[in-house]
Design a protein around this motif. Structure first.
Motif, PDB file in Angstrom:
ATOM      1  N   PRO A  83      17.707  39.880  -1.839  1.00 17.72           N
ATOM      2  CA  PRO A  83      18.263  38.529  -1.782  1.00 17.72           C
ATOM      3  C   PRO A  83      19.072  38.243  -3.041  1.00 17.72           C
ATOM      4  CG  PRO A  83      15.931  38.511  -1.238  1.00 17.72           C
ATOM      5  CD  PRO A  83      16.243  39.889  -1.730  1.00 17.72           C
ATOM      6  N   ILE A  86      19.584  35.674  -4.735  1.00 14.89           N
ATOM      7  CA  ILE A  86      18.940  34.850  -5.748  1.00 14.89           C
ATOM      8  C   ILE A  86      18.089  35.725  -6.688  1.00 14.89           C
ATOM      9  CG2 ILE A  86      16.910  34.306  -4.306  1.00 14.89           C
ATOM     10  CD1 ILE A  86      18.325  31.627  -6.421  1.00 14.89           C
ATOM     11  N   LEU A  87      17.526  36.816  -6.135  1.00 17.07           N
ATOM     12  CA  LEU A  87      16.692  37.681  -6.967  1.00 17.07           C
ATOM     13  C   LEU A  87      17.551  38.475  -7.946  1.00 17.07           C
ATOM     14  CD1 LEU A  87      13.947  38.857  -4.480  1.00 17.07           C
ATOM     15  CD2 LEU A  87      13.819  37.132  -6.251  1.00 17.07           C
ATOM     16  N   THR A 116      26.986  32.580  -4.915  1.00 14.72           N
ATOM     17  CA  THR A 116      26.661  31.443  -5.758  1.00 14.72           C
ATOM     18  C   THR A 116      25.302  31.609  -6.418  1.00 14.72           C
ATOM     19  OG1 THR A 116      27.649  30.190  -3.984  1.00 14.72           O
ATOM     20  CG2 THR A 116      26.697  28.949  -5.792  1.00 14.72           C
ATOM     21  N   LEU A 169      23.878  30.696 -10.535  1.00 14.19           N
ATOM     22  CA  LEU A 169      23.343  29.368 -10.856  1.00 14.19           C
ATOM     23  C   LEU A 169      22.686  29.308 -12.221  1.00 14.19           C
ATOM     24  CD1 LEU A 169      21.728  28.204  -7.514  1.00 14.19           C
ATOM     25  CD2 LEU A 169      23.663  27.200  -8.693  1.00 14.19           C
ATOM     26  N   PHE A 170      21.868  30.322 -12.539  1.00 17.07           N
ATOM     27  CA  PHE A 170      21.192  30.266 -13.835  1.00 17.07           C
ATOM     28  C   PHE A 170      21.447  31.524 -14.670  1.00 17.07           C
ATOM     29  CE2 PHE A 170      18.367  30.789 -10.239  1.00 17.07           C
ATOM     30  CZ  PHE A 170      17.940  32.085 -10.396  1.00 17.07           C
ATOM     31  N   PHE A 219      29.007  24.060  -5.093  1.00 21.23           N
ATOM     32  CA  PHE A 219      27.609  23.642  -4.961  1.00 21.23           C
ATOM     33  C   PHE A 219      27.348  22.354  -5.741  1.00 21.23           C
ATOM     34  CE2 PHE A 219      23.188  23.997  -6.666  1.00 21.23           C
ATOM     35  CZ  PHE A 219      22.557  23.663  -5.490  1.00 21.23           C
ATOM     36  N   VAL A 276      27.936  29.368   0.302  1.00 16.34           N
ATOM     37  CA  VAL A 276      28.055  28.027  -0.254  1.00 16.34           C
ATOM     38  C   VAL A 276      29.043  27.200   0.573  1.00 16.34           C
ATOM     39  CG1 VAL A 276      29.866  28.567  -1.929  1.00 16.34           C
ATOM     40  CG2 VAL A 276      28.273  26.751  -2.407  1.00 16.34           C
ATOM     41  N   GLY A 322      15.993  35.883   2.689  1.00 16.52           N
ATOM     42  CA  GLY A 322      16.488  35.846   1.313  1.00 16.52           C
ATOM     43  C   GLY A 322      17.677  34.931   1.114  1.00 16.52           C
ATOM     44  N   THR A 342      19.973  31.951   0.334  1.00 15.01           N
ATOM     45  CA  THR A 342      19.656  30.898  -0.619  1.00 15.01           C
ATOM     46  C   THR A 342      20.491  29.640  -0.473  1.00 15.01           C
ATOM     47  OG1 THR A 342      19.339  32.722  -2.138  1.00 15.01           O
ATOM     48  CG2 THR A 342      19.184  30.521  -3.033  1.00 15.01           C
ATOM     49  N   MET A 343      21.801  29.783  -0.656  1.00 17.76           N
ATOM     50  CA  MET A 343      22.617  28.600  -0.914  1.00 17.76           C
ATOM     51  C   MET A 343      22.638  27.622   0.252  1.00 17.76           C
ATOM     52  SD  MET A 343      23.076  29.036  -3.807  1.00 17.76           S
ATOM     53  CE  MET A 343      23.740  27.413  -4.070  1.00 17.76           C
ATOM     54  N   ALA A 370      19.408  25.859   0.250  1.00 16.98           N
ATOM     55  CA  ALA A 370      19.238  24.939  -0.880  1.00 16.98           C
ATOM     56  C   ALA A 370      20.021  23.656  -0.637  1.00 16.98           C
ATOM     57  CB  ALA A 370      19.691  25.615  -2.167  1.00 16.98           C
ATOM     58  N   MET A 371      21.158  23.772   0.081  1.00 14.73           N
ATOM     59  CA  MET A 371      21.991  22.588   0.299  1.00 14.73           C
ATOM     60  C   MET A 371      21.563  21.797   1.524  1.00 14.73           C
ATOM     61  SD  MET A 371      25.564  24.465  -0.612  1.00 14.73           S
ATOM     62  CE  MET A 371      26.740  23.135  -0.734  1.00 14.73           C
ATOM     63  N   ALA A 417      13.567  30.844  -1.680  1.00 10.35           N
ATOM     64  CA  ALA A 417      14.853  31.067  -2.347  1.00 10.35           C
ATOM     65  C   ALA A 417      15.448  29.746  -2.829  1.00 10.35           C
ATOM     66  CB  ALA A 417      15.810  31.772  -1.391  1.00 10.35           C
ATOM     67  N   LEU A 434      13.734  28.513  -5.951  1.00 11.64           N
ATOM     68  CA  LEU A 434      14.230  29.197  -7.156  1.00 11.64           C
ATOM     69  C   LEU A 434      15.578  28.618  -7.575  1.00 11.64           C
ATOM     70  CD1 LEU A 434      13.371  32.881  -6.246  1.00 11.64           C
ATOM     71  CD2 LEU A 434      12.407  31.562  -8.105  1.00 11.64           C
ATOM     72  N   ALA A 435      16.484  28.480  -6.596  1.00 12.97           N
ATOM     73  CA  ALA A 435      17.845  28.039  -6.922  1.00 12.97           C
ATOM     74  C   ALA A 435      17.844  26.647  -7.519  1.00 12.97           C
ATOM     75  CB  ALA A 435      18.708  28.078  -5.661  1.00 12.97           C
ATOM     76  N   LEU A 436      16.996  25.752  -6.990  1.00 13.37           N
ATOM     77  CA  LEU A 436      17.064  24.363  -7.414  1.00 13.37           C
ATOM     78  C   LEU A 436      16.263  24.087  -8.685  1.00 13.37           C
ATOM     79  CD1 LEU A 436      16.878  22.798  -3.884  1.00 13.37           C
ATOM     80  CD2 LEU A 436      18.839  22.776  -5.415  1.00 13.37           C
ATOM     81  N   PHE A 449      15.164  26.598 -11.087  1.00 17.51           N
ATOM     82  CA  PHE A 449      15.327  27.526 -12.211  1.00 17.51           C
ATOM     83  C   PHE A 449      16.213  26.985 -13.329  1.00 17.51           C
ATOM     84  CE2 PHE A 449      13.757  31.949 -12.278  1.00 17.51           C
ATOM     85  CZ  PHE A 449      13.965  32.171 -13.624  1.00 17.51           C
ATOM     86  N   PRO A 450      17.363  26.374 -12.996  1.00 19.62           N
ATOM     87  CA  PRO A 450      18.264  25.970 -14.082  1.00 19.62           C
ATOM     88  C   PRO A 450      17.628  24.977 -15.057  1.00 19.62           C
ATOM     89  CG  PRO A 450      19.422  25.930 -11.991  1.00 19.62           C
ATOM     90  CD  PRO A 450      17.985  26.172 -11.678  1.00 19.62           C
ATOM     91  N   GLU A 463       9.158  28.589 -15.766  1.00 23.47           N
ATOM     92  CA  GLU A 463       9.912  29.816 -15.547  1.00 23.47           C
ATOM     93  C   GLU A 463       9.004  30.931 -15.055  1.00 23.47           C
ATOM     94  OE1 GLU A 463      13.055  29.807 -18.764  1.00 23.47           O
ATOM     95  OE2 GLU A 463      12.153  31.793 -18.871  1.00 23.47           O
ATOM     96  N   MET A 469       9.062  32.860 -11.572  1.00 20.37           N
ATOM     97  CA  MET A 469       9.112  34.327 -11.491  1.00 20.37           C
ATOM     98  C   MET A 469       8.057  34.828 -10.509  1.00 20.37           C
ATOM     99  SD  MET A 469      11.292  35.970 -13.573  1.00 20.37           S
ATOM    100  CE  MET A 469      12.397  35.600 -14.905  1.00 20.37           C
ATOM    101  N   ALA A 485       9.385  34.439  -7.253  1.00 21.69           N
ATOM    102  CA  ALA A 485      10.385  35.491  -7.027  1.00 21.69           C
ATOM    103  C   ALA A 485       9.702  36.793  -6.618  1.00 21.69           C
ATOM    104  CB  ALA A 485      11.221  35.694  -8.281  1.00 21.69           C
TER     105      ALA A 485
END
Lengths: 302, 335
Positions: free
Chosen positions: A135, A137-138, A228, A232-233, A262, B146, B256, B258-259, B262-263, B283, B286-288, B290-291, B298, B302, B305
């Motif tokens: 994936p 994201i991983l 994307t 992201l991070f 996004f 996206v 897997g 994600t985007m 997430a949206m 997924a 993680l996307a939303l 993690f930042p 974290e 992980m 993940a």
């Protein structure tokens, strides 16, 4: 057997009719199922056209030269552009290609030419196929742990590493397939003229397989450009250019088109949403152009 | 390679071997052999690096998750609370959401994908139209996720809301329609996910259907089967393992993704069977999160993940194994 004996003219077999009536239940069912799959196929094409129409209608409306030269607008600001995001996407995809293309092709040479049946090749092939299903994201989580935590900052190279991880299996597996398509006669002729295996690879295999390899590279680039989640991070986002005061500073948060879409899609401001559509339009255009270029390479092969 | 630098060596070699040399064909010089060994070593090193890379990914993610794994153990998988202030974490709703959305997508994507594959391989259309439709479906895969997310927010959710409200009002007693669609939710997410796995499922199914030996179909027609009797009773069963592999890989892709999720899925930490209620997936989590995560969060992410990695790797490896068996079986049976 009995109906043969019962038939009026002995010796003449009563064959079943070879023509099937259209009103027969079996024929009707068959026709209905045929229509059903046809309709399903047409329905499946609707989303593509819907996406393309929306992109042209909402994204195309905002197209202007400004978009390429200006920085993203802040909350209540009008106008603006995403030049820095376009540059960021190109830089990160470039870094990813620099990492994954040589890696992938060298490994593919081993898999296709030097040790196709070796245990190492089998393991590498398996790992590459496993990476295909990783994936996205991983890939980002990995790049975060391996690059961002080590260097201590979000950066373009971190994003590049994450994208490279996603490009690698495509480059490797298509390059291997392309090299396997090279006729054995050509390689044998080169060996017969006293070429070492390395010379065979450089002078015969790679040039012959080049179109196929390039197709794989282009497909991988097209995929990476649109990703994307891994950015992201790792690259985060930035409202500024990569170049500060005439200096290129790579080790800082970097903007990309995908992350811009996004971020802006969730904002309550009309200007930002319009920008997201315009960015999506440009991103899809970029991806399609790269994709079609790749297809052209493989067509030339035949 | 007829460089002047390697000339003396090559003449020395050829006189020793007493073979006449033409300028075109000659045995490789010592330098050539040296380069050959280095280059070969290099390619083997990179093949090895591919293996090492996968191990490195597992170690790196697993290593960073280790403190959280030790601290939360199995309760992380069975608990449904996510409270950053109290330090309580559990991903049961996310695991449920991941499987639920992917299964919905698999159901729809499998139906449409296999239908398309049948329609495009069983001579329903002239060759040119087949190629055209094939390219259109494959273009679906080229659009970044996206962009699908953006499209989902502004097209699928507004378009789906009247239908969802109607279903909720009239069939609210069915758990599937138990809540109303207030914006993002499971259904729009699953629909977009369906579109995203469609190209994978249809492309691999098409290969599986295409590799069924034509004589099987001809034999079925010869016995008086209609077109669909031949497809349903002969061709589909023969290609079934390949189609199963296609579904597995499509499922792996959906897990897997994600985007778009997430949206569209709503990022809500709840367990619900309703198609219209917001949910969450691993997924998207993680996307939303993690930042903005701090050090402790974290490690927890992980851990999430690691769970996602395990699930997707298992599904993908199973899918690849099934596909490998099909090709071996069909090419063995065909000859």
């Amino acid at each position: 057997m009995t109906h043969v004996e019962d038939s009026p003219t002995p010796g003449k077999v009563d064959l079943p009719s070879l023509e099937r009536s259209y009103h027969d239940f079996r024929s009707v069912l068959s026709t209905l199922l045929s229509i059903g799959t046809g309709v399903a196929t047409v329905i499946a094409c609707i989303p593509l056209f819907s996406v393309l129409i929306m992109l042209i209608w909402r994204g195309g409306a905002r197209l202007s030269w400004q978009l390429f030269t200006e920085l993203p607008p802040t909350a209540f600001e009008d106008g603006g552009g995403f030049g820095n995001a376009i540059v960021g996407t190109l830089v990160m995809v470039g870094i990813a290609a620099l990492l994954s293309v040589p890696f992938g092709i060298l490994a593919a040479v081993c898999l296709a030419e030097f040790g196709p049946d070796s245990r190492l090749a089998a393991a590498a092939r398996f790992c590459a196929k496993t990476l295909t299903g990783l994936p996205s994201i991983l890939a980002g989580v990995f790049a975060y742990a391996a690059v961002v935590l080590v260097t201590g900052t979000y950066s373009a190279p971190a994003g590049g590493v994450a994208l490279a991880l996603l490009m690698l299996p495509t480059v490797l597996l298509t390059a291997e397939e392309a090299m396997k398509m090279v006729p054995v006669r050509m390689k044998e002729a080169a060996v017969g003229m006293g070429a070492t295996p390395t010379q065979v690879v450089w002078r015969v295999v790679l040039p012959t397989a080049l179109p196929g390899i390039l197709t794989g590279v282009m497909l991988a680039v097209a995929r990476a450009a649109g990703e994307t989640a891994p950015l992201l991070f790792t690259a985060l986002f930035s409202n500024y250019w990569l170049i500060h005061d005439g200096e290129v500073a790579l080790m800082q948060p970097t903007a990309s088109l995908a992350v811009l879409i996004f971020n802006f899609s969730g904002m309550p401001f009309e200007n930002q949403i319009e920008m997201a559509w315009a960015a999506a339009f440009i991103l899809v255009l970029l991806v399609f152009v790269v994709n079609i270029t790749g297809q052209l390479f493989s067509r030339r092969q035949i | 390679m007829a460089s002047t630098a390697s000339e003396p060596e090559h003449t020395a070699r050829s006189t020793r071997d007493r073979t006449p040399t033409a300028p075109i064909s000659r045995p490789p010089s010592g330098l050539d052999l040296f380069i050959d060994r280095v280059f070969r070593g290099l390619t083997f090193a990179f093949a090895g690096l591919t293996v090492a890379l996968v191990l490195y990914i597992v170690v790196e993610i697993g290593g960073n998750a280790a403190p959280a794994i030790r601290k939360y153990g199995l309760s992380f998988i069975t608990s449904g609370t996510w409270n950053v202030n109290k330090g309580e974490f559990g991903v049961l709703p996310e695991i449920w959401g991941t499987f639920y959305s992917s299964l919905l997508a698999l159901l729809l994507g499998g139906f449409f994908g296999v239908s398309i594959a049948i329609f495009l391989t069983q001579d329903f259309l002239p060759r040119k139209l087949e190629v055209l439709f094939k390219n259109i479906v494959e273009l679906l895969a080229a659009i970044p996720s996206v962009v699908y997310g953006l499209w989902g927010i502004f097209v699928v959710i507004p378009a789906g809301r009247p239908l969802a409200d109607w279903l909720h009002q009239h069939f609210g007693w069915i758990p599937l329609f138990g809540t109303s669609l207030s914006g993002p939710g499971m259904l729009p997410a699953a629909l977009v996910l369906t579109i995203m796995i469609l190209p994978t499922v249809s492309a691999i199914s098409r290969d599986a259907l295409g590799s069924v030996p034509p004589k099987l179909k001809e034999a079925a027609f010869g016995m008086g089967a209609t077109r669909w009797e031949a497809i349903l009773r002969v061709i589909l069963p023969t290609a079934s393992t390949g189609i199963f592999g296609a579904l597995m890989l499509g499922f792996g892709r959906a897990l897997g993704e994600t985007m778009a999720l997430a949206m569209l899925v709503g990022n809500s930490n709840q367990l619900s069977v309703s198609l219209f209620s917001p949910a969450n997936t691993l997924a998207a989590l993680l996307a939303l999160n993690f930042p903005e995560a701090d050090k402790r969060q974290e490690q927890v992410l992980m851990y999430a993940a690691v769970i996602l990695l395990t699930i997707t790797l298992l599904v993908n490896i199973c899918g690849a194994a099934v596909l490998k068996r099909t090709t071996a079986h069909l090419s063995g049976g065909g000859k």
